[in-house]
Design a protein around this motif. Structure first.
Motif, PDB file in Angstrom:
ATOM      1  N   THR A  20     -12.132  -4.362   8.198  1.00  5.84           N
ATOM      2  CA  THR A  20     -10.794  -3.855   8.469  1.00  5.84           C
ATOM      3  C   THR A  20     -10.411  -2.859   7.389  1.00  5.84           C
ATOM      4  N   GLU A  21     -10.229  -1.610   7.770  1.00  4.88           N
ATOM      5  CA  GLU A  21      -9.817  -0.590   6.809  1.00  4.88           C
ATOM      6  C   GLU A  21      -8.393  -0.859   6.335  1.00  4.88           C
ATOM      7  N   GLY A  22      -8.106  -0.446   5.115  1.00  9.38           N
ATOM      8  CA  GLY A  22      -6.760  -0.604   4.579  1.00  9.38           C
ATOM      9  C   GLY A  22      -6.735  -0.206   3.121  1.00  9.38           C
ATOM     10  N   GLN A  23      -5.625  -0.494   2.476  1.00 10.25           N
ATOM     11  CA  GLN A  23      -5.500  -0.176   1.054  1.00 10.25           C
ATOM     12  C   GLN A  23      -6.325  -1.163   0.237  1.00 10.25           C
ATOM     13  N   GLY A  24      -6.801  -0.702  -0.903  1.00  6.84           N
ATOM     14  CA  GLY A  24      -7.531  -1.587  -1.793  1.00  6.84           C
ATOM     15  C   GLY A  24      -6.578  -2.464  -2.588  1.00  6.84           C
ATOM     16  N   LEU A  45      -7.218 -14.876   7.639  1.00  9.90           N
ATOM     17  CA  LEU A  45      -7.054 -13.911   6.551  1.00  9.90           C
ATOM     18  C   LEU A  45      -7.225 -12.484   7.044  1.00  9.90           C
ATOM     19  N   GLU A  46      -8.063 -12.278   8.032  1.00 11.84           N
ATOM     20  CA  GLU A  46      -8.183 -10.938   8.602  1.00 11.84           C
ATOM     21  C   GLU A  46      -6.853 -10.493   9.216  1.00 11.84           C
ATOM     22  N   SER A  47      -6.216 -11.390   9.975  1.00 12.30           N
ATOM     23  CA  SER A  47      -4.915 -11.062  10.576  1.00 12.30           C
ATOM     24  C   SER A  47      -3.871 -10.823   9.493  1.00 12.30           C
ATOM     25  N   TRP A  48      -3.893 -11.652   8.458  1.00  9.07           N
ATOM     26  CA  TRP A  48      -2.956 -11.491   7.338  1.00  9.07           C
ATOM     27  C   TRP A  48      -3.166 -10.137   6.670  1.00  9.07           C
ATOM     28  N   ALA A  49      -4.427  -9.783   6.418  1.00 13.90           N
ATOM     29  CA  ALA A  49      -4.726  -8.513   5.765  1.00 13.90           C
ATOM     30  C   ALA A  49      -4.317  -7.333   6.640  1.00 13.90           C
ATOM     31  N   ARG A  50      -4.603  -7.414   7.930  1.00 11.24           N
ATOM     32  CA  ARG A  50      -4.256  -6.308   8.831  1.00 11.24           C
ATOM     33  C   ARG A  50      -2.743  -6.085   8.842  1.00 11.24           C
ATOM     34  N   ALA A  51      -1.980  -7.181   8.836  1.00 15.84           N
ATOM     35  CA  ALA A  51      -0.519  -7.062   8.844  1.00 15.84           C
ATOM     36  C   ALA A  51      -0.006  -6.407   7.565  1.00 15.84           C
ATOM     37  N   GLY A  53      -1.849  -4.203   5.827  1.00 13.17           N
ATOM     38  CA  GLY A  53      -2.557  -2.953   5.606  1.00 13.17           C
ATOM     39  C   GLY A  53      -3.578  -3.068   4.494  1.00 13.17           C
ATOM     40  N   GLN A  54      -4.089  -4.305   4.281  1.00 13.73           N
ATOM     41  CA  GLN A  54      -5.038  -4.584   3.208  1.00 13.73           C
ATOM     42  C   GLN A  54      -6.472  -4.490   3.726  1.00 13.73           C
ATOM     43  N   LEU A 237      -1.357 -21.353   1.199  1.00 18.69           N
ATOM     44  CA  LEU A 237      -1.731 -21.400  -0.212  1.00 18.69           C
ATOM     45  C   LEU A 237      -2.826 -20.375  -0.534  1.00 18.69           C
ATOM     46  N   ILE A 238      -3.746 -20.167   0.403  1.00 23.32           N
ATOM     47  CA  ILE A 238      -4.783 -19.154   0.180  1.00 23.32           C
ATOM     48  C   ILE A 238      -4.146 -17.767   0.120  1.00 23.32           C
ATOM     49  N   GLU A 239      -3.246 -17.474   1.051  1.00 22.46           N
ATOM     50  CA  GLU A 239      -2.525 -16.195   1.023  1.00 22.46           C
ATOM     51  C   GLU A 239      -1.814 -16.013  -0.316  1.00 22.46           C
ATOM     52  N   ALA A 240      -1.109 -17.060  -0.745  1.00 20.04           N
ATOM     53  CA  ALA A 240      -0.335 -16.967  -1.982  1.00 20.04           C
ATOM     54  C   ALA A 240      -1.240 -16.739  -3.188  1.00 20.04           C
ATOM     55  N   ALA A 241      -2.434 -17.348  -3.175  1.00 17.09           N
ATOM     56  CA  ALA A 241      -3.370 -17.163  -4.290  1.00 17.09           C
ATOM     57  C   ALA A 241      -3.843 -15.712  -4.364  1.00 17.09           C
ATOM     58  N   ILE A 242      -4.132 -15.124  -3.207  1.00 22.71           N
ATOM     59  CA  ILE A 242      -4.534 -13.710  -3.186  1.00 22.71           C
ATOM     60  C   ILE A 242      -3.395 -12.833  -3.700  1.00 22.71           C
ATOM     61  N   GLU A 243      -2.190 -13.109  -3.226  1.00 26.07           N
ATOM     62  CA  GLU A 243      -1.035 -12.301  -3.647  1.00 26.07           C
ATOM     63  C   GLU A 243      -0.777 -12.460  -5.147  1.00 26.07           C
ATOM     64  N   ASP A 244      -1.034 -13.656  -5.673  1.00 25.53           N
ATOM     65  CA  ASP A 244      -0.852 -13.897  -7.099  1.00 25.53           C
ATOM     66  C   ASP A 244      -1.814 -13.033  -7.916  1.00 25.53           C
ATOM     67  N   ILE A 245      -3.056 -12.914  -7.449  1.00 26.13           N
ATOM     68  CA  ILE A 245      -4.027 -12.062  -8.151  1.00 26.13           C
ATOM     69  C   ILE A 245      -3.612 -10.599  -8.056  1.00 26.13           C
ATOM     70  N   LEU A 246      -3.133 -10.183  -6.897  1.00 29.21           N
ATOM     71  CA  LEU A 246      -2.664  -8.803  -6.746  1.00 29.21           C
ATOM     72  C   LEU A 246      -1.515  -8.511  -7.711  1.00 29.21           C
ATOM     73  N   THR A 247      -0.609  -9.473  -7.859  1.00 30.71           N
ATOM     74  CA  THR A 247       0.519  -9.300  -8.786  1.00 30.71           C
ATOM     75  C   THR A 247       0.034  -9.260 -10.227  1.00 30.71           C
ATOM     76  N   ALA A 248      -0.918 -10.154 -10.551  1.00 33.49           N
ATOM     77  CA  ALA A 248      -1.436 -10.189 -11.927  1.00 33.49           C
ATOM     78  C   ALA A 248      -2.140  -8.891 -12.289  1.00 33.49           C
ATOM     79  N   ALA A 249      -2.754  -8.280 -11.274  1.00 36.35           N
ATOM     80  CA  ALA A 249      -3.475  -7.035 -11.517  1.00 36.35           C
ATOM     81  C   ALA A 249      -2.536  -5.833 -11.628  1.00 36.35           C
ATOM     82  N   GLY A 250      -1.295  -6.050 -11.219  1.00 32.03           N
ATOM     83  CA  GLY A 250      -0.312  -4.979 -11.315  1.00 32.03           C
ATOM     84  C   GLY A 250      -0.440  -3.974 -10.219  1.00 32.03           C
TER      85      GLY A 250
END
Length: 250
Positions: A20-24, A45-51, A53-54, A237-250
């Motif tokens: 699924t193409e999207g932003q990195g 997670l694919e559906s979550w990412a597509r929504a 744009g990930q 919880l899996i979604e939240a963990a991914i989002e937490d890493i994205l936030t930590a990475a800035g």
């Protein structure tokens, strides 16, 4: 649903995948032993990412799902090669690997091989070194003798038909162990583990937490969650963990 696409690896295997193409950064799902990319976590997670744009990638290891090969012929090293080939050919830039069960071990092997590509890891019921600490350690003398004589032994599973475990899988696994030597993880790591998991124990999760060298590693224990970790709250919880890493990475 887009049609499945196939990647030919340098080893000549054909891996089925959905990209699924999207932003990195790219989120890459690494499934468990005898699981495939049509499982609940991967497709959710694919559906979550597509929504969002990930960018997102899910694929089948060789001998799994729609990919070429026979499960019984494979081993941890083969699936590590598959993971490396898929990441190299189908993603660009930083990635967040989401590894489930055996996919947790694959995530750690990926991090050991190309740490510069990893923005972070989400490990769901991770099963590092299970061929040695789970299978081999629990085999009876009779099972070990059969493994030596016949080249394989069947072990029961709580979730599907018995697994046929080969001598090659055991021997190759010994060369891929990650809990014996230093394990630097220089990025955020989020571990999720159910207390009712009968395939991977909370002791395994705690051992990994204690062993790894990581400045930002957290373990969340979920009461009564099983190895599938696929109901609504667990997927959240899996979604939240991914989002937490994205936030930590800035």
């Amino acid at each position: 649903m887009p049609a499945t696409t196939f990647l030919e690896t340098p080893q000549g295997r054909k891996l089925a995948y959905h990209r699924t193409e999207g932003q990195g950064p790219w989120v890459v799902f690494l499934g468990g032993l005898k699981s495939d990319m049509e499982g609940t976590k991967a497709t959710h997670l694919e559906s979550w990412a597509r929504a969002r744009g990930q960018a997102f990638l899910r694929f089948d290891y060789s001998g799994h799902g729609e990919s070429s090969g026979i499960f019984e012929d494979g081993c941890i090293g083969d699936w590590h090669e598959d993971t490396m080939a898929a990441v190299a050919a189908l993603t660009e830039g930083p990635i967040i690997a989401v590894g489930s069960s055996m996919g947790g071990w694959q995530s750690l092997l990926l991090a050991r091989t190309v740490p510069e590509r990893l923005l972070g890891l989400v490990l769901v019921a991770a099963a590092p070194d299970f061929t040695e600490d789970g299978y081999w350690a629990s085999f009876t003398p009779a099972q070990k003798a059969r493994l030596e004589a016949d080249g394989y032994v069947e072990v029961p599973s709580d979730y599907m038909e018995p697994y046929r475990i080969s001598r090659r899988m055991i021997e190759d696994g010994r060369s891929r162990l990650v809990l014996r030597d230093p394990l630097p993880l220089p990025f955020p790591v989020r571990c999720l583990q159910g207390t009712a998991d009968t395939a991977v124990s909370t002791e395994t999760a705690l051992r990994l937490l204690d062993h790894a060298s990581c400045d930002d590693m957290r373990l969340t224990l979920v009461k009564d969650a099983d190895h599938r970790f696929s109901d609504g709250p667990c997927l959240g919880l899996i979604e939240a963990a991914i989002e937490d890493i994205l936030t930590a990475a800035g």
